[in-house]
Motif scaffolding. Sequence first.
Motif, PDB file in Angstrom:
ATOM      1  N   ILE A 276     104.861  42.211  19.120  1.00  0.00           N
ATOM      2  CA  ILE A 276     105.430  41.371  20.172  1.00  0.00           C
ATOM      3  C   ILE A 276     106.944  41.346  19.974  1.00  0.00           C
ATOM      4  N   VAL A 277     107.680  41.896  20.932  1.00  0.00           N
ATOM      5  CA  VAL A 277     109.139  41.979  20.844  1.00  0.00           C
ATOM      6  C   VAL A 277     109.747  40.784  21.577  1.00  0.00           C
ATOM      7  N   VAL A 278     110.585  40.034  20.853  1.00  0.00           N
ATOM      8  CA  VAL A 278     111.160  38.806  21.403  1.00  0.00           C
ATOM      9  C   VAL A 278     112.686  38.887  21.349  1.00  0.00           C
ATOM     10  N   PRO A 279     113.359  39.240  22.451  1.00  0.00           N
ATOM     11  CA  PRO A 279     114.827  39.257  22.459  1.00  0.00           C
ATOM     12  C   PRO A 279     115.379  37.839  22.378  1.00  0.00           C
TER      13      PRO A 279
ATOM     14  N   ALA B  29     112.225  34.413  24.260  1.00  0.00           N
ATOM     15  CA  ALA B  29     112.039  33.455  23.172  1.00  0.00           C
ATOM     16  C   ALA B  29     111.704  32.053  23.646  1.00  0.00           C
ATOM     17  N   ASP B  30     112.072  31.698  24.874  1.00  0.00           N
ATOM     18  CA  ASP B  30     111.791  30.340  25.358  1.00  0.00           C
ATOM     19  C   ASP B  30     110.327  30.140  25.732  1.00  0.00           C
ATOM     20  N   LEU B  31     109.555  31.238  25.807  1.00  0.00           N
ATOM     21  CA  LEU B  31     108.117  31.212  26.109  1.00  0.00           C
ATOM     22  C   LEU B  31     107.798  30.519  27.433  1.00  0.00           C
ATOM     23  N   GLN B  32     108.708  30.618  28.393  1.00  0.00           N
ATOM     24  CA  GLN B  32     108.387  30.130  29.737  1.00  0.00           C
ATOM     25  C   GLN B  32     107.344  31.034  30.398  1.00  0.00           C
ATOM     26  N   ASP B  33     107.331  32.298  29.988  1.00  0.00           N
ATOM     27  CA  ASP B  33     106.255  33.198  30.400  1.00  0.00           C
ATOM     28  C   ASP B  33     105.067  32.899  29.490  1.00  0.00           C
ATOM     29  N   ASP B  34     104.001  32.384  30.064  1.00  0.00           N
ATOM     30  CA  ASP B  34     102.883  31.822  29.308  1.00  0.00           C
ATOM     31  C   ASP B  34     102.342  32.796  28.258  1.00  0.00           C
ATOM     32  N   PRO B  35     102.535  32.510  26.958  1.00  0.00           N
ATOM     33  CA  PRO B  35     102.080  33.428  25.900  1.00  0.00           C
ATOM     34  C   PRO B  35     100.565  33.512  25.786  1.00  0.00           C
ATOM     35  N   LYS B  36      99.829  32.559  26.368  1.00  0.00           N
ATOM     36  CA  LYS B  36      98.364  32.612  26.310  1.00  0.00           C
ATOM     37  C   LYS B  36      97.808  33.842  27.022  1.00  0.00           C
ATOM     38  N   THR B  37      98.587  34.371  27.967  1.00  0.00           N
ATOM     39  CA  THR B  37      98.124  35.545  28.711  1.00  0.00           C
ATOM     40  C   THR B  37      98.234  36.828  27.884  1.00  0.00           C
ATOM     41  N   ILE B  38      98.820  36.738  26.688  1.00  0.00           N
ATOM     42  CA  ILE B  38      98.892  37.908  25.809  1.00  0.00           C
ATOM     43  C   ILE B  38      97.491  38.456  25.544  1.00  0.00           C
TER      44      ILE B  38
ATOM     45  N   GLU C 276     117.510  26.710  18.722  1.00  0.00           N
ATOM     46  CA  GLU C 276     116.791  25.478  19.024  1.00  0.00           C
ATOM     47  C   GLU C 276     115.301  25.674  19.261  1.00  0.00           C
ATOM     48  N   CYS C 277     114.916  26.858  19.737  1.00  0.00           N
ATOM     49  CA  CYS C 277     113.511  27.033  20.109  1.00  0.00           C
ATOM     50  C   CYS C 277     112.775  28.109  19.319  1.00  0.00           C
ATOM     51  N   ILE C 278     113.474  28.858  18.485  1.00  0.00           N
ATOM     52  CA  ILE C 278     112.846  30.019  17.859  1.00  0.00           C
ATOM     53  C   ILE C 278     111.750  29.627  16.863  1.00  0.00           C
ATOM     54  N   LEU C 279     111.877  28.498  16.183  1.00  0.00           N
ATOM     55  CA  LEU C 279     110.842  28.067  15.250  1.00  0.00           C
ATOM     56  C   LEU C 279     109.557  27.711  15.995  1.00  0.00           C
ATOM     57  N   ASP C 280     109.698  26.980  17.099  1.00  0.00           N
ATOM     58  CA  ASP C 280     108.529  26.634  17.908  1.00  0.00           C
ATOM     59  C   ASP C 280     107.878  27.886  18.481  1.00  0.00           C
ATOM     60  N   SER C 281     108.710  28.820  18.941  1.00  0.00           N
ATOM     61  CA  SER C 281     108.179  30.069  19.506  1.00  0.00           C
ATOM     62  C   SER C 281     107.415  30.854  18.447  1.00  0.00           C
ATOM     63  N   SER C 282     107.960  30.888  17.235  1.00  0.00           N
ATOM     64  CA  SER C 282     107.322  31.660  16.164  1.00  0.00           C
ATOM     65  C   SER C 282     105.931  31.106  15.837  1.00  0.00           C
ATOM     66  N   LYS C 283     105.778  29.795  15.859  1.00  0.00           N
ATOM     67  CA  LYS C 283     104.476  29.181  15.558  1.00  0.00           C
ATOM     68  C   LYS C 283     103.444  29.544  16.626  1.00  0.00           C
ATOM     69  N   VAL C 284     103.864  29.455  17.881  1.00  0.00           N
ATOM     70  CA  VAL C 284     102.948  29.760  18.982  1.00  0.00           C
ATOM     71  C   VAL C 284     102.506  31.218  18.923  1.00  0.00           C
ATOM     72  N   LEU C 285     103.462  32.121  18.751  1.00  0.00           N
ATOM     73  CA  LEU C 285     103.147  33.553  18.740  1.00  0.00           C
ATOM     74  C   LEU C 285     102.345  33.952  17.509  1.00  0.00           C
TER      75      LEU C 285
END
Length: 322
Positions: A12-15, A108-117, A21-30
């Motif tokens: 999963i490539v995350v530019p 990185a902001d995960l506005q695109d729903d990561p559940k659809t991965i 501010e949000c990268i820690l939260d994003s990392s947990k979700v992904l």
Amino acid sequence: MAINNMNDILYIVVPCFNEEECILDSSKVLKDIINELINENKINKESKILFVDDGSKDKTWDIISNLHKENKIFSGLKLAKNRGHQNACVAGLEYANDFADMTITIDADLQDDPKTIKDFVNKYYEGYQIVYGVRKSRKTDTFFKRKTAQSYYKLLRKMGIEIIYNHADYRLMSKKAVQELLKCEEKNLFLRGLVPSLGYKSTTVTYDRLPRLKGESKYTLKKMLHLAWDGITSFSLIPLKIILNLGIFLLISSIISLITFSILFATNILNLNIGAYIIMSMGFFSGIILISLGIVAQYIGKIYQEVKKRPRYHIEEFLNDK
């Protein structure tokens, strides 16, 4: 019928650009999504999350480095200088493709729903080389952004540019598709038009746009306008054709106007200050000429950038322990 083997490696490539501010939260979700897919035997345990730091000025890279030290599921790629979202995506795809069978790009902001991965991965195993994430609607956008975005997609299609409606840069690509994408060496990247042009078997997965996790969007109006212009000038010559047609129209109109006003002046039907008329006409045509020259100059400038063959980006550091 599925043509891909189960248990392939996913990256999963995350530019990222100033996303401390949000990268820690994003990392947990992904990370949770990756682990779920591994436990379900959908992807290989060597699958990873690759954060691409696009020349951030904050602590983004420090956080990525710490994540990598804590858990090898996280990888990091640091660009030496900010090169823009599109180049950051391609850099991540290039480095990930050495290890991955399939690659997903997501902001990185995960506005695109990561559940659809998970849906992306399922479509990949059904035999699709490219899976596009498509927004169901734009209800969360402002009226201005919604209307301008819809008009832009329609404009691109009328110009003959193949583009997926309501798709940004949230997509899955197979190794083969990425390899072919990397053969395209242009510097002025517009992935939303470039990826569909590859022609591989593709499908879409729809999702609802989510609120940003934390912080503010780094994608300013200026950047959006720049990307929109790149999308038009990188794939269409219609603006140049418009200039040509406009020039022909103005030439014919000028001849007709000259004949008409000559007759009206000669018969004393029209009594107009000729100096004012000339000044207004010069101003109008000068504006048209300058705009036309500006559009042509944009195309020439792009050619100038391409022929120099300079690298799209320079890599400062790559973290990816096996």
